[in-house]
Design a protein around this motif. Sequence first.
Motif, PDB file in Angstrom:
ATOM      1  N   ASN A   1      -9.043 -26.094  35.062  1.00  0.00           N
ATOM      2  CA  ASN A   1      -9.365 -26.663  33.752  1.00  0.00           C
ATOM      3  C   ASN A   1     -10.624 -26.079  33.131  1.00  0.00           C
ATOM      4  OD1 ASN A   1      -7.132 -28.357  33.955  1.00  0.00           O
ATOM      5  ND2 ASN A   1      -8.310 -29.717  35.295  1.00  0.00           N
ATOM      6  N   LYS A   2     -11.160 -25.085  33.788  1.00  0.00           N
ATOM      7  CA  LYS A   2     -12.394 -24.482  33.270  1.00  0.00           C
ATOM      8  C   LYS A   2     -12.082 -23.545  32.115  1.00  0.00           C
ATOM      9  CE  LYS A   2     -15.580 -24.255  37.114  1.00  0.00           C
ATOM     10  NZ  LYS A   2     -16.111 -23.286  38.063  1.00  0.00           N
ATOM     11  N   PRO A   3     -13.081 -23.278  31.264  1.00  0.00           N
ATOM     12  CA  PRO A   3     -12.855 -22.299  30.181  1.00  0.00           C
ATOM     13  C   PRO A   3     -12.543 -20.924  30.762  1.00  0.00           C
ATOM     14  CG  PRO A   3     -14.972 -23.431  29.944  1.00  0.00           C
ATOM     15  CD  PRO A   3     -14.439 -23.807  31.286  1.00  0.00           C
ATOM     16  N   LEU A   4     -11.929 -20.085  29.966  1.00  0.00           N
ATOM     17  CA  LEU A   4     -11.598 -18.729  30.402  1.00  0.00           C
ATOM     18  C   LEU A   4     -12.849 -17.862  30.466  1.00  0.00           C
ATOM     19  CD1 LEU A   4      -8.458 -18.186  28.149  1.00  0.00           C
ATOM     20  CD2 LEU A   4      -8.444 -18.267  30.653  1.00  0.00           C
ATOM     21  N   ASN A   5     -12.909 -17.006  31.467  1.00  0.00           N
ATOM     22  CA  ASN A   5     -13.955 -15.982  31.506  1.00  0.00           C
ATOM     23  C   ASN A   5     -13.417 -14.737  30.808  1.00  0.00           C
ATOM     24  OD1 ASN A   5     -15.549 -17.566  33.413  1.00  0.00           O
ATOM     25  ND2 ASN A   5     -13.933 -17.028  34.878  1.00  0.00           N
ATOM     26  N   PHE A   6     -14.326 -13.982  30.203  1.00  0.00           N
ATOM     27  CA  PHE A   6     -13.896 -12.756  29.518  1.00  0.00           C
ATOM     28  C   PHE A   6     -14.661 -11.552  30.069  1.00  0.00           C
ATOM     29  CE2 PHE A   6     -13.582 -16.212  26.340  1.00  0.00           C
ATOM     30  CZ  PHE A   6     -12.196 -16.229  26.216  1.00  0.00           C
ATOM     31  N   ILE A   7     -13.908 -10.501  30.364  1.00  0.00           N
ATOM     32  CA  ILE A   7     -14.529  -9.230  30.785  1.00  0.00           C
ATOM     33  C   ILE A   7     -13.953  -8.127  29.905  1.00  0.00           C
ATOM     34  CG2 ILE A   7     -14.830  -7.589  32.686  1.00  0.00           C
ATOM     35  CD1 ILE A   7     -14.386  -9.945  34.633  1.00  0.00           C
ATOM     36  N   ILE A   8     -14.825  -7.430  29.198  1.00  0.00           N
ATOM     37  CA  ILE A   8     -14.376  -6.277  28.404  1.00  0.00           C
ATOM     38  C   ILE A   8     -14.890  -5.019  29.100  1.00  0.00           C
ATOM     39  CG2 ILE A   8     -14.542  -5.059  26.190  1.00  0.00           C
ATOM     40  CD1 ILE A   8     -14.999  -7.792  24.845  1.00  0.00           C
ATOM     41  N   ILE A   9     -13.973  -4.161  29.508  1.00  0.00           N
ATOM     42  CA  ILE A   9     -14.373  -2.878  30.107  1.00  0.00           C
ATOM     43  C   ILE A   9     -14.099  -1.805  29.048  1.00  0.00           C
ATOM     44  CG2 ILE A   9     -14.093  -1.287  32.047  1.00  0.00           C
ATOM     45  CD1 ILE A   9     -12.968  -3.679  33.669  1.00  0.00           C
ATOM     46  N   PHE A  10     -15.183  -1.163  28.630  1.00  0.00           N
ATOM     47  CA  PHE A  10     -15.150  -0.288  27.473  1.00  0.00           C
ATOM     48  C   PHE A  10     -15.534   1.115  27.931  1.00  0.00           C
ATOM     49  CE2 PHE A  10     -16.851   0.046  22.848  1.00  0.00           C
ATOM     50  CZ  PHE A  10     -15.573   0.028  22.310  1.00  0.00           C
ATOM     51  N   ALA A  11     -14.591   2.067  27.845  1.00  0.00           N
ATOM     52  CA  ALA A  11     -14.907   3.443  28.233  1.00  0.00           C
ATOM     53  C   ALA A  11     -15.486   4.175  27.028  1.00  0.00           C
ATOM     54  CB  ALA A  11     -13.650   4.138  28.723  1.00  0.00           C
ATOM     55  N   ASP A  12     -16.089   5.333  27.267  1.00  0.00           N
ATOM     56  CA  ASP A  12     -16.714   6.103  26.190  1.00  0.00           C
ATOM     57  C   ASP A  12     -15.989   7.432  26.016  1.00  0.00           C
ATOM     58  OD1 ASP A  12     -18.376   7.045  24.265  1.00  0.00           O
ATOM     59  OD2 ASP A  12     -20.199   7.000  25.473  1.00  0.00           O
ATOM     60  N   ASP A  13     -15.382   7.631  24.869  1.00  0.00           N
ATOM     61  CA  ASP A  13     -14.677   8.882  24.536  1.00  0.00           C
ATOM     62  C   ASP A  13     -13.410   9.100  25.371  1.00  0.00           C
ATOM     63  OD1 ASP A  13     -16.894   9.167  22.941  1.00  0.00           O
ATOM     64  OD2 ASP A  13     -17.515  11.105  23.727  1.00  0.00           O
ATOM     65  N   LEU A  14     -12.814   8.037  25.844  1.00  0.00           N
ATOM     66  CA  LEU A  14     -11.551   8.163  26.592  1.00  0.00           C
ATOM     67  C   LEU A  14     -10.398   8.189  25.591  1.00  0.00           C
ATOM     68  CD1 LEU A  14     -10.537   6.310  29.766  1.00  0.00           C
ATOM     69  CD2 LEU A  14      -9.143   5.890  27.761  1.00  0.00           C
ATOM     70  N   GLY A  15      -9.481   9.127  25.767  1.00  0.00           N
ATOM     71  CA  GLY A  15      -8.402   9.285  24.798  1.00  0.00           C
ATOM     72  C   GLY A  15      -7.170   8.449  25.104  1.00  0.00           C
ATOM     73  N   TYR A  16      -6.306   8.383  24.113  1.00  0.00           N
ATOM     74  CA  TYR A  16      -5.060   7.612  24.233  1.00  0.00           C
ATOM     75  C   TYR A  16      -4.189   8.142  25.380  1.00  0.00           C
ATOM     76  CZ  TYR A  16      -0.788   5.215  22.741  1.00  0.00           C
ATOM     77  OH  TYR A  16       0.328   4.422  22.690  1.00  0.00           O
ATOM     78  N   GLY A  17      -4.323   9.428  25.699  1.00  0.00           N
ATOM     79  CA  GLY A  17      -3.445  10.023  26.717  1.00  0.00           C
ATOM     80  C   GLY A  17      -4.105  10.223  28.072  1.00  0.00           C
ATOM     81  N   ASP A  18      -5.159   9.488  28.352  1.00  0.00           N
ATOM     82  CA  ASP A  18      -5.926   9.758  29.573  1.00  0.00           C
ATOM     83  C   ASP A  18      -5.598   8.875  30.775  1.00  0.00           C
ATOM     84  OD1 ASP A  18      -7.430  11.976  28.876  1.00  0.00           O
ATOM     85  OD2 ASP A  18      -8.966  10.794  27.860  1.00  0.00           O
ATOM     86  N   LEU A  19      -4.761   7.866  30.613  1.00  0.00           N
ATOM     87  CA  LEU A  19      -4.454   6.991  31.757  1.00  0.00           C
ATOM     88  C   LEU A  19      -3.023   7.262  32.208  1.00  0.00           C
ATOM     89  CD1 LEU A  19      -5.836   3.577  30.414  1.00  0.00           C
ATOM     90  CD2 LEU A  19      -7.072   5.380  31.627  1.00  0.00           C
ATOM     91  N   SER A  20      -2.769   7.068  33.494  1.00  0.00           N
ATOM     92  CA  SER A  20      -1.389   7.340  33.933  1.00  0.00           C
ATOM     93  C   SER A  20      -0.410   6.386  33.260  1.00  0.00           C
ATOM     94  CB  SER A  20      -1.248   7.348  35.458  1.00  0.00           C
ATOM     95  OG  SER A  20      -2.040   6.394  36.074  1.00  0.00           O
ATOM     96  N   CYS A  21      -0.825   5.132  32.992  1.00  0.00           N
ATOM     97  CA  CYS A  21       0.114   4.201  32.340  1.00  0.00           C
ATOM     98  C   CYS A  21       0.300   4.527  30.849  1.00  0.00           C
ATOM     99  CB  CYS A  21      -0.331   2.759  32.542  1.00  0.00           C
ATOM    100  SG  CYS A  21      -2.012   2.409  32.045  1.00  0.00           S
TER     101      CYS A  21
END
Length: 474
Positions: free
Chosen positions: A32-52
């Motif tokens: 029942n606790k509030p949600l925690n938020f984690i934003i992981i923000f890369a720098d200059d990573l492109g749309y085609g850089d992750l395997s997914c």
Amino acid sequence: MRTIRLATVLLSALLFIKCSNEKEKRETQNENKPLNFIIIFADDLGYGDLSCYGNPTINTPNLDRMAQEGQKWTNFYAGASVCTPSRAALLTGRLPVRSGMASNKRRVLFPDSKYGLPASEITLAEQLKTVGYTTAAIGKWHLGHKEQYLPTNHGFDYYFGIPYSNDMDMVDGLLPYWEYWQQPNDSIKTAHFNVPLFRNTEIIERPANQNTITKRYSEEAVSFIKKNNDQPFFVYLAHNLPHIPLFVSKEAAGKSKRGLYGDVLEEIDNGVGKILDAIKEEGLTENTIVVFTSDNGPWLPFKNNGGSAGLLRAGKGTTWEGGMREPGIFWGPGNIKPGLITDMGSTMDLFTTFSTMSGAKSIDDRILDGIDLSETLLNHNPSPRKSVLYYRGTEIYAARLGDFKAHFVTQGAYGEFGKRQEHETPLLYNLSHDAAEKFDIAHEQPEILEQIQKLVDAHKSNLVMEKDQLADRE
Ligand code: MG
């Protein structure tokens, strides 16, 4: 002997039951606790850089798992195509022109910059503090390095990081410009970029040892999560990498088929895995949302040391899709409804969405550009975001409405490819059919151009620009 063995087995079993019960108890308490938020923000990573997102040689199993168990967005945008305005957009939920964090004179802040994000802006951290969150900024800040502009004066209880880009504070004469990024010698490379590392408002290391910085940022995030497991928290983890110059720890070096750039991303991914493990260990899986995205597209002039925008056109610094469309992954078992989302979203929407999800009061004393995506995240409702404005500095170069994007002005990133071109008849692309922006259909669909022009005119009619905070030097 047998009795001792039996007693050991019994003791281990009891211990196991006790631990499981404790974890269960913690999970029930957390429900029942509030949600925690984690934003992981890369720098200059492109749309085609992750395997997914289709990269054939970079291995990102943890981000792939987040995408598999959560939502993978394919039309998710950064608020600008370079660092400072993009970060201001994410943290304020507003277009950077509204906060003065966009400029036609200097595109980002530098170590000699006089100003930073004005105190009058409300950051996501400040917003979440109104409902009792504990907050940490870890990593690259780039919204002002002077004390009054640091994260601890913008709603964050804790800061650990380099306050601007990792290629700044260059020491003259150590390496010729444009060669530093290919230097294999880590000690010269480290010394060449004399960037400071802060803890809160104190410099604790200079030059920051960038070889270990990615690993240390992830470790800081893990320790913050563990320390604050009994209260709602917000972690803004903004990696300095894969912005050039590229650095990687000894453990991660030489592993990726993609070379050094791949090693860097795989080390970031490894940190994502450690953060997900910590969330699980603390029994917080069911009430934590983790987002992964990047501030802008790949820095293409750096060739193999820069990333890839995949099928998207151009990269960092431009208003082509490769400059601003980014991977957007939302993970939160039990909350985020898994699936592929092809509707639009923006980093600016995180402010509004997390405000709603945390129960914070909505802000009505200023214009917000962020839109509440919570119904899309939780229930797969269509995204309420129907348009995107692509600013370069303080000028709108392009606008998207539904599937269609019009370019009024185009310009490359740098040098001879950076020439500005105004289009009397704007270029028009159907991004659902032509994500690569190859086939101009302006002559076929003049009525759509008119609709997009109306959208831009309506936006401009109530736009109040804040004074440029980036241009002035000390
Ligand atoms: Mg950047």
